[in-house]
Design a protein around this motif. Structure first.
Motif, PDB file in Angstrom:
ATOM      1  N   CYS A  31     -27.407   4.013  21.294  1.00 23.18           N
ATOM      2  CA  CYS A  31     -27.493   2.568  21.484  1.00 23.18           C
ATOM      3  C   CYS A  31     -28.869   2.170  22.010  1.00 23.18           C
ATOM      4  O   CYS A  31     -29.499   1.230  21.498  1.00 23.18           O
ATOM      5  CB  CYS A  31     -26.399   2.132  22.445  1.00 23.18           C
ATOM      6  N   LEU A  32     -29.361   2.886  23.035  1.00 19.17           N
ATOM      7  CA  LEU A  32     -30.678   2.556  23.586  1.00 19.17           C
ATOM      8  C   LEU A  32     -31.781   2.824  22.571  1.00 19.17           C
ATOM      9  O   LEU A  32     -32.715   2.014  22.432  1.00 19.17           O
ATOM     10  CB  LEU A  32     -30.927   3.360  24.865  1.00 19.17           C
ATOM     11  N   GLU A  33     -31.691   3.922  21.853  1.00 18.01           N
ATOM     12  CA  GLU A  33     -32.714   4.226  20.849  1.00 18.01           C
ATOM     13  C   GLU A  33     -32.787   3.122  19.794  1.00 18.01           C
ATOM     14  O   GLU A  33     -33.889   2.733  19.364  1.00 18.01           O
ATOM     15  CB  GLU A  33     -32.415   5.565  20.183  1.00 18.01           C
ATOM     16  N   ALA A  34     -31.630   2.596  19.390  1.00 17.76           N
ATOM     17  CA  ALA A  34     -31.600   1.522  18.391  1.00 17.76           C
ATOM     18  C   ALA A  34     -32.272   0.260  18.909  1.00 17.76           C
ATOM     19  O   ALA A  34     -32.782  -0.546  18.121  1.00 17.76           O
ATOM     20  CB  ALA A  34     -30.159   1.231  17.987  1.00 17.76           C
ATOM     21  N   MET A  35     -32.300   0.079  20.229  1.00 21.46           N
ATOM     22  CA  MET A  35     -33.002  -1.071  20.803  1.00 21.46           C
ATOM     23  C   MET A  35     -34.507  -0.844  20.840  1.00 21.46           C
ATOM     24  O   MET A  35     -35.298  -1.784  20.663  1.00 21.46           O
ATOM     25  CB  MET A  35     -32.504  -1.325  22.239  1.00 21.46           C
ATOM     26  N   LEU A  36     -34.909   0.380  21.089  1.00 25.20           N
ATOM     27  CA  LEU A  36     -36.325   0.663  21.343  1.00 25.20           C
ATOM     28  C   LEU A  36     -37.157   0.815  20.075  1.00 25.20           C
ATOM     29  O   LEU A  36     -38.326   0.404  20.044  1.00 25.20           O
ATOM     30  CB  LEU A  36     -36.446   1.930  22.191  1.00 25.20           C
ATOM     31  N   ARG A  37     -36.600   1.388  19.047  1.00 28.26           N
ATOM     32  CA  ARG A  37     -37.404   1.639  17.836  1.00 28.26           C
ATOM     33  C   ARG A  37     -37.940   0.349  17.207  1.00 28.26           C
ATOM     34  O   ARG A  37     -39.117   0.306  16.799  1.00 28.26           O
ATOM     35  CB  ARG A  37     -36.609   2.464  16.821  1.00 28.26           C
ATOM     36  N   PRO A  38     -37.160  -0.723  17.118  1.00 27.22           N
ATOM     37  CA  PRO A  38     -37.737  -1.964  16.566  1.00 27.22           C
ATOM     38  C   PRO A  38     -38.860  -2.558  17.413  1.00 27.22           C
ATOM     39  O   PRO A  38     -39.633  -3.390  16.924  1.00 27.22           O
ATOM     40  CB  PRO A  38     -36.536  -2.914  16.520  1.00 27.22           C
ATOM     41  N   LEU A  39     -38.975  -2.120  18.662  1.00 28.02           N
ATOM     42  CA  LEU A  39     -40.035  -2.615  19.545  1.00 28.02           C
ATOM     43  C   LEU A  39     -41.280  -1.732  19.488  1.00 28.02           C
ATOM     44  O   LEU A  39     -42.210  -1.927  20.272  1.00 28.02           O
ATOM     45  CB  LEU A  39     -39.517  -2.689  20.991  1.00 28.02           C
ATOM     46  N   GLY A  40     -41.299  -0.797  18.558  1.00 28.99           N
ATOM     47  CA  GLY A  40     -42.494   0.019  18.353  1.00 28.99           C
ATOM     48  C   GLY A  40     -42.537   1.300  19.152  1.00 28.99           C
ATOM     49  O   GLY A  40     -43.588   1.957  19.217  1.00 28.99           O
ATOM     50  N   LEU A  61     -37.242  10.212  26.185  1.00 31.54           N
ATOM     51  CA  LEU A  61     -38.618   9.779  26.460  1.00 31.54           C
ATOM     52  C   LEU A  61     -39.035   8.849  25.340  1.00 31.54           C
ATOM     53  O   LEU A  61     -39.055   9.241  24.167  1.00 31.54           O
ATOM     54  CB  LEU A  61     -39.560  10.980  26.531  1.00 31.54           C
ATOM     55  N   ALA A  62     -39.352   7.611  25.674  1.00 26.88           N
ATOM     56  CA  ALA A  62     -39.796   6.629  24.680  1.00 26.88           C
ATOM     57  C   ALA A  62     -41.208   6.192  25.031  1.00 26.88           C
ATOM     58  O   ALA A  62     -41.499   5.871  26.181  1.00 26.88           O
ATOM     59  CB  ALA A  62     -38.864   5.432  24.649  1.00 26.88           C
ATOM     60  N   LEU A  63     -42.093   6.184  24.044  1.00 26.62           N
ATOM     61  CA  LEU A  63     -43.502   5.848  24.264  1.00 26.62           C
ATOM     62  C   LEU A  63     -43.959   4.800  23.267  1.00 26.62           C
ATOM     63  O   LEU A  63     -43.653   4.875  22.071  1.00 26.62           O
ATOM     64  CB  LEU A  63     -44.385   7.089  24.097  1.00 26.62           C
ATOM     65  N   ARG A  64     -44.696   3.807  23.776  1.00 19.22           N
ATOM     66  CA  ARG A  64     -45.382   2.860  22.900  1.00 19.22           C
ATOM     67  C   ARG A  64     -46.822   2.757  23.377  1.00 19.22           C
ATOM     68  O   ARG A  64     -47.090   2.275  24.478  1.00 19.22           O
ATOM     69  CB  ARG A  64     -44.717   1.483  22.943  1.00 19.22           C
ATOM     70  N   ARG A  65     -47.734   3.259  22.569  1.00 18.24           N
ATOM     71  CA  ARG A  65     -49.150   3.279  22.930  1.00 18.24           C
ATOM     72  C   ARG A  65     -49.882   2.192  22.148  1.00 18.24           C
ATOM     73  O   ARG A  65     -49.660   2.000  20.960  1.00 18.24           O
ATOM     74  CB  ARG A  65     -49.784   4.639  22.603  1.00 18.24           C
ATOM     75  N   SER A  66     -50.788   1.514  22.862  1.00 17.95           N
ATOM     76  CA  SER A  66     -51.605   0.493  22.221  1.00 17.95           C
ATOM     77  C   SER A  66     -52.928   0.399  22.969  1.00 17.95           C
ATOM     78  O   SER A  66     -53.006  -0.216  24.035  1.00 17.95           O
ATOM     79  CB  SER A  66     -50.886  -0.858  22.235  1.00 17.95           C
ATOM     80  N   GLY A  67     -53.936   1.030  22.433  1.00 11.98           N
ATOM     81  CA  GLY A  67     -55.243   0.983  23.069  1.00 11.98           C
ATOM     82  C   GLY A  67     -55.355   1.938  24.241  1.00 11.98           C
ATOM     83  O   GLY A  67     -54.516   2.814  24.462  1.00 11.98           O
ATOM     84  N   ASP A  68     -56.404   1.762  25.006  1.00 10.18           N
ATOM     85  CA  ASP A  68     -56.725   2.680  26.097  1.00 10.18           C
ATOM     86  C   ASP A  68     -56.354   2.142  27.469  1.00 10.18           C
ATOM     87  O   ASP A  68     -56.864   2.610  28.485  1.00 10.18           O
ATOM     88  CB  ASP A  68     -58.231   3.004  26.078  1.00 10.18           C
ATOM     89  N   GLY A  69     -55.484   1.170  27.505  1.00 10.77           N
ATOM     90  CA  GLY A  69     -55.117   0.581  28.785  1.00 10.77           C
ATOM     91  C   GLY A  69     -54.256   1.494  29.633  1.00 10.77           C
ATOM     92  O   GLY A  69     -53.958   2.636  29.256  1.00 10.77           O
ATOM     93  N   PRO A  70     -53.825   1.021  30.791  1.00  7.05           N
ATOM     94  CA  PRO A  70     -53.018   1.827  31.716  1.00  7.05           C
ATOM     95  C   PRO A  70     -51.684   2.253  31.100  1.00  7.05           C
ATOM     96  O   PRO A  70     -51.203   1.661  30.131  1.00  7.05           O
ATOM     97  CB  PRO A  70     -52.800   0.886  32.900  1.00  7.05           C
ATOM     98  N   GLY A 127     -51.916  -4.204  25.014  1.00  5.53           N
ATOM     99  CA  GLY A 127     -52.624  -2.934  25.177  1.00  5.53           C
ATOM    100  C   GLY A 127     -51.992  -2.077  26.237  1.00  5.53           C
ATOM    101  O   GLY A 127     -51.116  -2.505  26.995  1.00  5.53           O
ATOM    102  N   GLY A 128     -52.434  -0.825  26.312  1.00  8.13           N
ATOM    103  CA  GLY A 128     -51.875   0.100  27.274  1.00  8.13           C
ATOM    104  C   GLY A 128     -50.664   0.820  26.729  1.00  8.13           C
ATOM    105  O   GLY A 128     -50.275   0.662  25.566  1.00  8.13           O
ATOM    106  N   THR A 129     -50.065   1.632  27.572  1.00  7.38           N
ATOM    107  CA  THR A 129     -48.909   2.433  27.183  1.00  7.38           C
ATOM    108  C   THR A 129     -47.718   2.072  28.051  1.00  7.38           C
ATOM    109  O   THR A 129     -47.831   1.953  29.273  1.00  7.38           O
ATOM    110  CB  THR A 129     -49.212   3.937  27.336  1.00  7.38           C
ATOM    111  N   ILE A 130     -46.581   1.885  27.400  1.00  3.11           N
ATOM    112  CA  ILE A 130     -45.314   1.689  28.090  1.00  3.11           C
ATOM    113  C   ILE A 130     -44.425   2.873  27.760  1.00  3.11           C
ATOM    114  O   ILE A 130     -44.323   3.272  26.598  1.00  3.11           O
ATOM    115  CB  ILE A 130     -44.610   0.388  27.658  1.00  3.11           C
ATOM    116  N   SER A 131     -43.792   3.439  28.771  1.00  7.40           N
ATOM    117  CA  SER A 131     -42.836   4.510  28.508  1.00  7.40           C
ATOM    118  C   SER A 131     -41.538   4.238  29.243  1.00  7.40           C
ATOM    119  O   SER A 131     -41.519   3.567  30.281  1.00  7.40           O
ATOM    120  CB  SER A 131     -43.399   5.874  28.917  1.00  7.40           C
ATOM    121  N   LEU A 132     -40.455   4.749  28.680  1.00 10.65           N
ATOM    122  CA  LEU A 132     -39.160   4.754  29.346  1.00 10.65           C
ATOM    123  C   LEU A 132     -38.752   6.212  29.546  1.00 10.65           C
ATOM    124  O   LEU A 132     -38.790   7.008  28.592  1.00 10.65           O
ATOM    125  CB  LEU A 132     -38.088   4.030  28.535  1.00 10.65           C
TER     126      LEU A 132
END
Length: 382
Positions: A31-40, A61-70, A127-132
């Protein structure tokens, strides 16, 4: 913005509807994976431990990287404690009654995970990286959960710069309390052997009870400390005594006790175990111990200020910085980077009819949006 993913209450309902008594695997992670994949997000899932070891436990572990930010991480757990008997409605069939959403995990902590997902869905990619960092073993032994997840992250060279754990920290109003540390925890089992015999012939036996009493008296006399600027005094509590002797005319062959120590950052678990072991061994006893976690403190600074400012901007409250309460997985994550905890009201966690106020879910989502915007700014990396 993805409309289906911006409503935290609807997301929380989906997660609650997946039974996930600890240790959790399977459907709730689907269920959580189905929420996260559409968000990149790129989502990695793995199972650690088997049934004999207290597993299997699933981690994500979910990662969304965008640029070199924090790199900002949000950590939490999808496992829940057993619901128990006596709920007004089915614990795993979420139900809205008035302004409350009922269901096991509503506040601890599927509601916070839903709020964070909704916050990401509403936040422009700056920008930056968000992880769960999500585990299925926080409510259990915590052996195959976050610690295994951290090993997986180390192998992938994933190291966040800031981490927020979504535990329910609020007490009276959403935003009134942030946890910046937790006390450590160690449980100990004491056994004092004796020689069984008839009470009329004590010279032919060895009663272990007086020796156990001497051990416990010595332990009770210990004053570990007077507290610190951020922690209350450490405390030792005797939690069980056991002899198991049904006869009135028999000296028992053994006596046992259990104790728990919650300690601040003036102590380390191993040192406390050694100190108690010396008292036990002086009376011929043996000691077994399990250190559940060491004390940790994230001193007030950039991260606590960032979260506090987001709360104040949204609610007008100035949150208390606290180290009270039990343990959480922040005790492990503190080894990676600065970590604080902030989430929903904790009044109904682990109780029958656990419920979250729908306005609080929306409020937490907006606070998390502010946290994300500040955490992903270039200034946060400094």
């Amino acid at each position: 913005m993805t409309p289906a993913l911006t409503d935290p209450a609807a997301l929380a309902e989906k997660l609650i509807a997946c039974p996930s008594v600890t240790p959790a695997t399977g459907a709730v992670f689907d269920c959580l994976e189905a929420m996260l994949r559409p968000l990149g997000f790129t989502v990695e899932r793995f199972v650690d431990g088997d049934e004999a070891e207290g597993g299997p436990v699933e981690n994500l572990l979910a990662l969304r990287r965008s640029g070199d930010g924090p790199h900002f991480a949000f950590a939490g757990h999808l496992d829940v404690v057993p619901p128990g008997e006596g709920w007004t409605s089915d614990a795993f069939l979420p139900e809205r009654r008035g302004e409350l959403l009922y269901g096991r995990g509503a506040v601890d902590m599927k509601g916070a995970i839903a709020a964070f997902v909704a916050a990401v869905a509403r936040t422009p990619d700056a920008g930056g990286t968000i992880s769960l960092l999500i585990t299925g073993d926080e409510e259990g032994d915590a052996v195959h959960g976050t610690r295994a997840l951290m090993r997986h992250m180390a192998a992938r060279a994933v190291v966040p710069e800031l981490c927020l754990v979504g535990e329910p920290t609020s007490v009276q109003r959403l935003g009134d309390t942030i946890k910046i540390g937790r006390r450590g925890s160690v449980n100990m089992w004491i056994t004092v052997p004796g020689v069984q015999g008839h009470v009329a012939y004590p010279h032919l036996a060895d009663n272990p009870i007086p020796r156990l009493i001497r051990v416990l008296s010595a332990i009770e006399a210990i004053e570990l400390d007077g507290g610190t600027d951020w922690f209350q005094p450490s405390n030792i509590e005797i939690t069980d005594l056991h002899v198991g002797n049904p006869a009135t005319n028999v000296i028992p062959a053994r006596a046992a006790a259990r104790l728990s120590i919650r300690f601040n950052d003036l102590h380390r678990g191993e040192a406390l175990v050694s100190r108690i072991a010396a008292l036990v061994e002086a009376e011929g006893g043996t000691l077994q111990a399990k250190i559940s976690g060491e004390a940790f403190l994230t001193p007030p600074g950039a991260l606590s200020t960032l979260v506090s400012d987001a709360i104040t901007a949204e609610t007008g409250l100035v949150p208390e910085l606290s180290t009270s309460g039990g343990t959480s997985d922040a005790r492990f994550l503190s080894a990676l980077c600065p970590v604080v905890e902030f989430g929903l009201l904790n009044a109904t966690m682990h109780k029958l009819d656990e419920a979250v106020a729908l306005p609080d879910l929306e409020g937490l989502t907006r606070i998390y949006m502010r946290v994300l915007a500040a955490a992903l700014s270039p200034a946060a990396a400094g």
